[in-house]
Design a protein around this motif. Structure first.
Motif, PDB file in Angstrom:
ATOM      1  N   GLY A  54       0.865  -1.177   0.000  1.00 36.08           N
ATOM      2  CA  GLY A  54       0.000   0.000   0.000  1.00 36.08           C
ATOM      3  C   GLY A  54       0.902   1.227   0.000  1.00 36.08           C
ATOM      4  N   THR A  55       0.830   2.022  -1.077  1.00 35.73           N
ATOM      5  CA  THR A  55       1.777   3.121  -1.251  1.00 35.73           C
ATOM      6  C   THR A  55       1.071   4.469  -1.100  1.00 35.73           C
ATOM      7  N   GLY A  56       1.826   5.521  -1.159  1.00 28.51           N
ATOM      8  CA  GLY A  56       1.276   6.865  -1.072  1.00 28.51           C
ATOM      9  C   GLY A  56       2.368   7.822  -1.503  1.00 28.51           C
ATOM     10  N   HIS A  57       3.087   8.341  -0.509  1.00 31.86           N
ATOM     11  CA  HIS A  57       4.186   9.266  -0.750  1.00 31.86           C
ATOM     12  C   HIS A  57       5.231   8.633  -1.696  1.00 31.86           C
ATOM     13  N   CYS A  58       5.519   9.311  -2.804  1.00 34.51           N
ATOM     14  CA  CYS A  58       6.510   8.838  -3.786  1.00 34.51           C
ATOM     15  C   CYS A  58       6.249   7.390  -4.209  1.00 34.51           C
ATOM     16  N   SER A  59       4.998   7.100  -4.551  1.00 37.57           N
ATOM     17  CA  SER A  59       4.599   5.724  -4.857  1.00 37.57           C
ATOM     18  C   SER A  59       5.371   5.133  -6.032  1.00 37.57           C
ATOM     19  N   GLU A  60       5.929   5.999  -6.896  1.00 35.51           N
ATOM     20  CA  GLU A  60       6.621   5.483  -8.088  1.00 35.51           C
ATOM     21  C   GLU A  60       7.823   4.611  -7.728  1.00 35.51           C
ATOM     22  N   TYR A  61       8.403   4.862  -6.565  1.00 37.20           N
ATOM     23  CA  TYR A  61       9.521   4.017  -6.125  1.00 37.20           C
ATOM     24  C   TYR A  61       9.071   2.565  -5.976  1.00 37.20           C
ATOM     25  N   TYR A  62       7.888   2.414  -5.397  1.00 40.04           N
ATOM     26  CA  TYR A  62       7.371   1.059  -5.180  1.00 40.04           C
ATOM     27  C   TYR A  62       6.947   0.423  -6.499  1.00 40.04           C
ATOM     28  N   ASP A  63       6.395   1.251  -7.402  1.00 34.08           N
ATOM     29  CA  ASP A  63       5.994   0.703  -8.699  1.00 34.08           C
ATOM     30  C   ASP A  63       7.217   0.159  -9.434  1.00 34.08           C
ATOM     31  N   GLU A  64       8.326   0.836  -9.273  1.00 33.32           N
ATOM     32  CA  GLU A  64       9.564   0.377  -9.901  1.00 33.32           C
ATOM     33  C   GLU A  64      10.047  -0.930  -9.267  1.00 33.32           C
ATOM     34  N   LEU A  65       9.925  -1.010  -7.950  1.00 31.66           N
ATOM     35  CA  LEU A  65      10.308  -2.240  -7.253  1.00 31.66           C
ATOM     36  C   LEU A  65       9.444  -3.414  -7.718  1.00 31.66           C
ATOM     37  N   ALA A  66       8.164  -3.110  -7.991  1.00 34.94           N
ATOM     38  CA  ALA A  66       7.237  -4.156  -8.430  1.00 34.94           C
ATOM     39  C   ALA A  66       7.633  -4.697  -9.799  1.00 34.94           C
ATOM     40  N   GLU A  67       8.328  -3.873 -10.592  1.00 32.86           N
ATOM     41  CA  GLU A  67       8.789  -4.372 -11.892  1.00 32.86           C
ATOM     42  C   GLU A  67       9.923  -5.363 -11.720  1.00 32.86           C
TER      43      GLU A  67
END
Ligand SMILES: *Cc1c(COP(=O)(O)O)cnc(C)c1O
Length: 611
Positions: A54-67
């Protein structure tokens, strides 16, 4: 076993000031790896198959990790500014299927904590520690049965705590539903933290237990001083513990069993269980589906598993899949093709053998002539001849067998899991493999991936075999979720973990890794001046058969012992009068290890005057 984890990672991390303005807290690195990434690695090693962040602040970091990690699914809490951990958990709810482990994103912890929760019988369990002296403690109060009664940061409210909240909790679906009901019951709770919802649910009769591990090594990292404490006091303890648990590494360059990861080795250590329990039946079903998915569409194919080696699976397939009055055509261009023919002869199956060179491609025209010459019901071939490293061109050959209306049965043992394979596309009806080659498990489970329609045809055939009967094993499992005879229980747990790790890496990436290792090897062979048996055009990237050098000083045993002293195990290979040794790329081998091996090989060859 719990298969899902949820990481709540919406927070701003404002206590870090500038450092986390443009980056989530979880991405602060400890020893070169982001906290949250290390947490993901530990979760995977603990058997978790899906991680919802569950993301929020600077969620793009997590989206990158998910890749990078296919097991991760990110869900954004758009209202992260006005909510807290419960608000972030709430956006994850639609994706939570059952029991799960809830974690905070800014934790470093000893992986043993995950094991403690995986081993828990009770539904809802908070992992707690003794005194951390972190100056940011969340104290837990519990009754005499260790059931949570209160949560507070204020020591005066909980003077005699049952433990401190670590931030890793096992939660049942039922408990989650109650937490959500509480959270939604009052708009004033918008900024609620999940531990307070847990407390409320526990007080209302859904017990949440506190499991304290007194000297547990963990810390949350909220600000610079905690980070400093983490680096100097906590991380060294965690690292030492992990090093103590790591198992001596031997790199197996022999053609199976292959090198396994420590997490696969440890996955075998589980509570004793009778394999006739439903829980184990569910595990076997899950493993069977996972095995099928590696090479076929589970809508059309099903894996039938036996306690046996790969040859056991070959024997099950050959002795089960030729109809009573059928005739078999077998391609023999190496030891494994010869083995398929041998099995058929032992069962007195009517058969012709198509012999072909062990190191040159099959003459497709001649094979087609043979297919045409008689009415064969069944066609058998090996995908990858492990004796030599020769790949057979199944994309051309199997559709040809279909053209002549044959059922195709293939030994794909040493290709399965190492390269992308689609049985449906290739037109393969039955395919064998084993738990201990590319899939990376322990030896002991042999399986046949079967096209369901073709398997059902065997329903009324008289049994030519007993233990290895494919249809009987399939039907019994379908009806009971049990195998007819005792399965290798612990091997199944390891195989489950190996399948997870295969999915995490993906078969495509695994093939790239093997290819990288193979390229390192082939380049070194060229430099040393050693020749390969099979032209590299027709070679798999899994096995390389190397012709021994023409000097009387060469001794396989001496080379073997020298390599073994560096932790590498190699394997001889004799083909008629051609003498080779073989190097396999299988399992958990890394390119840097292959580079190291080539140095060892070069040293030995230098010592006998080859280079
Ligand atoms: C390894 C292997 C087998 C099975 O060998 P076991 O020792 O019985 O596990 C069968 N076929 C091929 C092509 C193999 O590489």
């Amino acid at each position: 076993m719990i298969k899902q984890a949820v990481i709540v990672a919406g927070g701003l991390g404002s206590r870090f000031g500038n450092r986390t303005k443009l980056m989530p807290k979880g991405f602060i690195e400890i020893d070169g790896v982001a906290m949250v990434e290390r947490s993901v690695q530990k979760l995977i090693a603990a058997g978790i198959e899906e991680i919802i962040i569950g993301t929020g602040h600077c969620s793009e970091y997590y989206d990158e990790l998910a890749e990078k990690y296919h097991v991760i699914k990110t869900v954004r809490n758009d209202n992260y500014m006005n909510t807290s951990s419960m608000g972030t958990l709430a956006v994850c709810v639609p994706y939570i299927k059952g029991d799960f482990i809830l974690l905070e994103s800014d934790l470093i912890y000893d992986a043993v904590g995950l094991k403690v929760l995986q081993n828990e019988e009770r539904d809802n369990v908070i992992l707690a520690s003794g005194k951390s002296n972190s100056h940011d403690e969340v104290y837990l109060a519990a009754d005499e049965n260790f059931i949570l009664t209160n949560v507070s940061k204020d020591k005066s409210i909980i003077p005699d705590p049952a433990g401190e909240l670590v931030g890793i909790t096992k939660i049942s679906k039922n408990c989650l539903d109650k937490m959500m009901a509480y959270y939604n019951s009052d708009p004033a709770l918008i900024k609620l933290d999940y531990e307070h919802a847990l407390k409320q649910v526990s007080l209302d009769g859904e017990p949440v237990y506190v499991h304290k591990v007194e000297y547990y090594a963990w810390t949350e990292i909220d600000d610079e001083s905690m980070l400093d404490r983490a680096l100097t006091q906590i991380w060294p303890r965690i690292k030492e513990n992990e090093e103590l648990q790591s198992i001596r590494r031997e790199v197996l360059l022999n053609p199976g069993p292959s090198t396994t990861t420590d997490s696969v080795k440890y996955a075998q250590v589980v509570a004793d269980i009778c394999p006739r329990e439903l829980e184990f039946g569910n595990l076997m079903e899950e493993v069977a589906t996972g095995l099928t998915e590696v090479c076929a569409d589970p809508k059309d194919y099903i894996s039938v598993m036996f306690g046996c080696s790969g040859t056991g699976a070959d024997e099950a397939m050959v002795s089960s899949c030729v109809p009573p009055d059928g005739k078999l055509l077998v391609v023999d261009n190496g030891s494994y093709g010869a083995r398929l023919a041998k099995i058929a002869s032992v069962y007195n199956i009517d058969m012709d053998v198509f012999k072909s060179s062990t190191y040159e491609p099959i003459d497709i025209k001649a094979l087609e002539e043979q297919m045409k010459s008689k009415k064969y019901t069944t066609f058998a071939i090996v995908y990858h001849e492990t004796t030599t490293g020769l790949m057979n061109d199944l994309a051309t050959i199997c559709p040809m067998a279909k053209k002549y209306d044959m059922t195709t049965i293939c030994d794909i043992v040493s290709a399965y899991g190492g390269m992308p394979i689609d049985l449906g596309k290739l037109g393969i009806d039955f395919a064998t493999s084993t738990s201990n080659k590319h899939i990376g498990g322990m030896a002991g489970v042999g399986f046949v991936v079967c096209k369901r329609d073709e398997l059902l045809k065997q329903k009324d055939w008289p049994m030519r075999n007993y233990y290895l009967n494919l249809y009987d094993q399939y039907k019994y499992f379908l009806e009971t979720k049990q195998t007819r005879f005792t399965p290798p229980v612990q091997t199944f747990y390891a195989l489950r973990q190996a399948i997870i790790e295969t999915k995490v890496e993906t078969v495509e990436k695994r093939y790239q890794r093997f290819t990288a290792c193979w390229e390192i090897l082939v380049k070194a062979l060229d430099e040393i001046g050693l020749k390969m048996l099979v032209n590299r055009k027709y070679q798999s990237h899994f096995i390389t058969a190397i012709l021994i050098p023409e000097t009387p000083k060469y001794s396989f045993n001496a080379l073997h012992d020298y390599a073994k002293s560096f932790g590498f195990t190699i394997y001889p290979g004799k083909l008629g009068n051609i003498d080779t040794f073989r190097i396999a790329n299988m399992g958990d081998i890394k390119p840097e290890e292959m580079t190291h091996f080539t140095c060892v090989l070069r040293d030995y060859m230098h010592s006998i005057g080859v280079c």
